[in-house]
Write a protein that holds these residues in place. Structure first.
Motif, PDB file in Angstrom:
ATOM      1  N   TYR A 137     -11.169  37.876  11.574  1.00  0.00           N
ATOM      2  CA  TYR A 137     -12.470  38.479  11.862  1.00  0.00           C
ATOM      3  C   TYR A 137     -13.487  37.427  12.283  1.00  0.00           C
ATOM      4  O   TYR A 137     -14.294  37.661  13.172  1.00  0.00           O
ATOM      5  N   ALA A 138     -13.447  36.264  11.643  1.00  0.00           N
ATOM      6  CA  ALA A 138     -14.381  35.191  12.010  1.00  0.00           C
ATOM      7  C   ALA A 138     -14.146  34.747  13.450  1.00  0.00           C
ATOM      8  O   ALA A 138     -15.091  34.593  14.225  1.00  0.00           O
ATOM      9  N   GLY A 139     -12.884  34.555  13.821  1.00  0.00           N
ATOM     10  CA  GLY A 139     -12.575  34.156  15.186  1.00  0.00           C
ATOM     11  C   GLY A 139     -13.014  35.191  16.200  1.00  0.00           C
ATOM     12  O   GLY A 139     -13.548  34.862  17.263  1.00  0.00           O
ATOM     13  N   ALA A 140     -12.803  36.468  15.880  1.00  0.00           N
ATOM     14  CA  ALA A 140     -13.212  37.530  16.792  1.00  0.00           C
ATOM     15  C   ALA A 140     -14.737  37.611  16.882  1.00  0.00           C
ATOM     16  O   ALA A 140     -15.292  37.807  17.964  1.00  0.00           O
ATOM     17  N   TRP A 159     -19.381  40.804  20.141  1.00  0.00           N
ATOM     18  CA  TRP A 159     -19.194  42.142  19.600  1.00  0.00           C
ATOM     19  C   TRP A 159     -17.952  42.858  20.117  1.00  0.00           C
ATOM     20  O   TRP A 159     -17.220  43.450  19.310  1.00  0.00           O
ATOM     21  N   PRO A 160     -17.629  42.861  21.408  1.00  0.00           N
ATOM     22  CA  PRO A 160     -16.442  43.624  21.840  1.00  0.00           C
ATOM     23  C   PRO A 160     -15.150  43.167  21.163  1.00  0.00           C
ATOM     24  O   PRO A 160     -14.334  43.990  20.734  1.00  0.00           O
ATOM     25  N   ARG A 161     -14.960  41.861  21.041  1.00  0.00           N
ATOM     26  CA  ARG A 161     -13.738  41.347  20.390  1.00  0.00           C
ATOM     27  C   ARG A 161     -13.750  41.650  18.888  1.00  0.00           C
ATOM     28  O   ARG A 161     -12.726  41.964  18.291  1.00  0.00           O
ATOM     29  N   TYR A 162     -14.935  41.532  18.267  1.00  0.00           N
ATOM     30  CA  TYR A 162     -15.060  41.809  16.842  1.00  0.00           C
ATOM     31  C   TYR A 162     -14.760  43.277  16.559  1.00  0.00           C
ATOM     32  O   TYR A 162     -14.018  43.605  15.636  1.00  0.00           O
ATOM     33  N   GLU A 163     -15.310  44.156  17.377  1.00  0.00           N
ATOM     34  CA  GLU A 163     -15.052  45.593  17.215  1.00  0.00           C
ATOM     35  C   GLU A 163     -13.564  45.882  17.354  1.00  0.00           C
ATOM     36  O   GLU A 163     -12.993  46.671  16.591  1.00  0.00           O
ATOM     37  N   ALA A 164     -12.930  45.257  18.332  1.00  0.00           N
ATOM     38  CA  ALA A 164     -11.495  45.458  18.539  1.00  0.00           C
ATOM     39  C   ALA A 164     -10.695  44.972  17.323  1.00  0.00           C
ATOM     40  O   ALA A 164      -9.736  45.629  16.902  1.00  0.00           O
ATOM     41  N   LEU A 222     -11.797  44.750  14.191  1.00  0.00           N
ATOM     42  CA  LEU A 222     -12.056  45.652  13.079  1.00  0.00           C
ATOM     43  C   LEU A 222     -11.262  46.944  13.186  1.00  0.00           C
ATOM     44  O   LEU A 222     -10.764  47.465  12.203  1.00  0.00           O
ATOM     45  N   ASN A 223     -11.142  47.451  14.403  1.00  0.00           N
ATOM     46  CA  ASN A 223     -10.453  48.727  14.623  1.00  0.00           C
ATOM     47  C   ASN A 223      -8.953  48.567  14.877  1.00  0.00           C
ATOM     48  O   ASN A 223      -8.255  49.563  15.050  1.00  0.00           O
ATOM     49  N   GLY A 224      -8.483  47.333  14.940  1.00  0.00           N
ATOM     50  CA  GLY A 224      -7.066  47.088  15.157  1.00  0.00           C
ATOM     51  C   GLY A 224      -6.586  47.382  16.558  1.00  0.00           C
ATOM     52  O   GLY A 224      -5.428  47.714  16.776  1.00  0.00           O
ATOM     53  N   TRP A 225      -7.469  47.253  17.541  1.00  0.00           N
ATOM     54  CA  TRP A 225      -7.107  47.535  18.939  1.00  0.00           C
ATOM     55  C   TRP A 225      -6.368  46.399  19.543  1.00  0.00           C
ATOM     56  O   TRP A 225      -6.579  45.357  19.712  1.00  0.00           O
TER      57      TRP A 225
END
Length: 106
Positions: A88-91, A96-101, A103-106
């Protein structure tokens, strides 16, 4: 600036006479529907990333202590938590787009 259907027709021509590529061009659709701004700013995402990084350090310390005391199963659970926090830290560092992905496991 958001265009109404009439303004779009005035600017880009009638749908019956215009070509599909012109009507569906990013310029036309972008004028009609501007992109949604990110949920968090860059500075906020950096703070979130730092929080996840600190959490990963603390969770790894607990995992190491539990493993040293012979609690391998509990240590594995904490270790997986630390790995997820690092992910999560790396994302979050990437925005935000990478972090959201992540978090949602996309």
């Amino acid at each position: 600036m958001t265009l109404t259907v009439d303004e779009l027709r005035d600017r880009h021509g009638a749908p019956a006479t215009g070509c599909d590529a012109e009507i569906d061009s990013p310029l036309a659709t972008g004028d009609m529907n501007p992109p949604v701004p990110p949920l968090y700013s860059h500075a906020e995402m950096q703070a979130i990333a730092a929080g996840h990084a600190q959490s990963a350090i603390r969770q790894q310390a607990v995992a190491d202590r539990l493993y040293a005391e012979g609690h391998a199963t509990a240590a594995g659970i904490w270790k997986r938590g630390a790995e997820k926090a690092r992910e999560y830290a790396g994302a979050a560092y990437l925005g935000w787009p990478r972090y959201e992905a992540a978090l949602n496991g996309w």
